[in-house]
Design a protein around this motif. Structure first.
Motif, PDB file in Angstrom:
ATOM      1  N   GLU A  62      -0.450  28.414  80.198  1.00  0.00           N
ATOM      2  CA  GLU A  62      -1.011  30.311  80.504  1.00  0.00           C
ATOM      3  C   GLU A  62      -2.101  30.599  82.355  1.00  0.00           C
ATOM      4  O   GLU A  62      -2.807  29.918  81.696  1.00  0.00           O
ATOM      5  CB  GLU A  62      -2.104  30.428  79.318  1.00  0.00           C
ATOM      6  CG  GLU A  62      -0.926  30.849  78.285  1.00  0.00           C
ATOM      7  CD  GLU A  62       0.509  31.557  78.161  1.00  0.00           C
ATOM      8  OE1 GLU A  62       0.804  32.230  79.162  1.00  0.00           O
ATOM      9  OE2 GLU A  62       1.369  30.839  78.067  1.00  0.00           O
ATOM     10  N   ASP A  64      -4.290  32.704  81.721  1.00  0.00           N
ATOM     11  CA  ASP A  64      -4.964  33.826  81.274  1.00  0.00           C
ATOM     12  C   ASP A  64      -5.698  32.962  80.892  1.00  0.00           C
ATOM     13  O   ASP A  64      -6.095  32.462  80.299  1.00  0.00           O
ATOM     14  CB  ASP A  64      -3.814  34.642  80.138  1.00  0.00           C
ATOM     15  CG  ASP A  64      -4.218  35.904  79.610  1.00  0.00           C
ATOM     16  OD1 ASP A  64      -5.836  35.755  78.872  1.00  0.00           O
ATOM     17  OD2 ASP A  64      -3.594  35.992  78.468  1.00  0.00           O
ATOM     18  N   ALA A  67      -6.321  31.928  77.032  1.00  0.00           N
ATOM     19  CA  ALA A  67      -5.924  31.273  76.819  1.00  0.00           C
ATOM     20  C   ALA A  67      -6.660  29.861  77.101  1.00  0.00           C
ATOM     21  O   ALA A  67      -7.182  29.400  76.059  1.00  0.00           O
ATOM     22  CB  ALA A  67      -4.564  30.849  77.552  1.00  0.00           C
ATOM     23  N   GLU A 161       5.787  32.263  72.929  1.00  0.00           N
ATOM     24  CA  GLU A 161       4.753  33.389  73.545  1.00  0.00           C
ATOM     25  C   GLU A 161       3.229  33.322  73.308  1.00  0.00           C
ATOM     26  O   GLU A 161       2.764  33.114  72.202  1.00  0.00           O
ATOM     27  CB  GLU A 161       4.970  34.706  72.913  1.00  0.00           C
ATOM     28  CG  GLU A 161       6.473  35.144  73.165  1.00  0.00           C
ATOM     29  CD  GLU A 161       7.059  35.012  74.495  1.00  0.00           C
ATOM     30  OE1 GLU A 161       5.761  35.434  75.575  1.00  0.00           O
ATOM     31  OE2 GLU A 161       8.408  34.800  75.264  1.00  0.00           O
ATOM     32  N   PHE A 162       2.457  33.386  73.837  1.00  0.00           N
ATOM     33  CA  PHE A 162       0.858  33.215  73.746  1.00  0.00           C
ATOM     34  C   PHE A 162       0.969  34.011  73.291  1.00  0.00           C
ATOM     35  O   PHE A 162      -0.050  34.241  72.487  1.00  0.00           O
ATOM     36  CB  PHE A 162       0.490  32.988  75.012  1.00  0.00           C
ATOM     37  CG  PHE A 162      -1.416  32.652  75.383  1.00  0.00           C
ATOM     38  CD1 PHE A 162      -2.077  32.460  74.860  1.00  0.00           C
ATOM     39  CD2 PHE A 162      -2.009  34.195  75.603  1.00  0.00           C
ATOM     40  CE1 PHE A 162      -3.374  31.788  74.698  1.00  0.00           C
ATOM     41  CE2 PHE A 162      -3.093  34.480  75.674  1.00  0.00           C
ATOM     42  CZ  PHE A 162      -3.749  33.543  75.065  1.00  0.00           C
TER      43      PHE A 162
END
Length: 176
Positions: A62, A64, A67, A161-162
């Motif tokens: 990810e 992000d 994450a 999906e995260f």
């Protein structure tokens, strides 16, 4: 002690939910009854560390910062679990840090062994790494099955999906 309890009661429950999902998957009887892992402390740790690797690998993909933070929090729950398990086994306070460090080192060694063939989706090379890591007798059939399961997990985790994972939802494929 009481401060630790109060601090943990205010923490985000998501990392514990995710760690619980990892532990639940690792405790499935199929790993011990049909996949060649010994139902021992070492065998259970190996299966748990394998699933932690798969989970951590998913979050590392990810882009992000959440994450990375979540991965670290789940890893912290994993290491706390190691600590708790060692103490429950009666390991003395002075020996716990050394044993815990050795177990965490084993987790990182697993990453070094499994990440390259997983990144290439090379089932044959992954099977060889699995055999070296888990099956001293060279159980090729189980190594191939476990490598296939690991690649299935990577695909299944990548498809999630995260945003769902970030809310504590984690699904694993059936190991059989």
């Amino acid at each position: 002690m009481i401060l630790r309890f109060l601090a943990s009661s205010r923490q985000d429950p998501v990392p514990q939910q995710l760690y619980g999902a990892v532990v639940t998957q690792a405790r499935k009887p199929v790993f011990y009854l049909r996949r060649g892992f010994a139902d021992t402390v070492t065998g259970r740790f190996d299966v748990l560390a394998l699933h932690m690797f798969l989970f951590s690998r998913r979050l590392s993909r990810e882009d992000d910062s959440r994450a990375a933070a979540l991965s670290q929090e789940v890893f912290d729950a994993f290491t706390d679990g190691i600590d708790d398990a060692l103490r429950a086994l009666g390991i003395g306070d002075t020996s716990v840090p050394k044993r815990k460090q050795a177990m965490v080192h084993g987790f990182y060694a697993q990453i070094e062994e499994f990440a390259p063939p997983m990144d290439k989706e090379d089932a044959a090379a992954l099977g060889e790494a699995v055999s070296r890591r888990f099956f001293e007798s060279g159980n090729k059939d189980e190594s191939v099955r476990l490598a296939a399961y690991m690649l299935d997990c990577a695909s299944a985790l990548a498809a999630q999906e995260f945003s769902a994972i970030g809310n504590g939802l984690l699904s694993w494929p059936q190991p059989d």
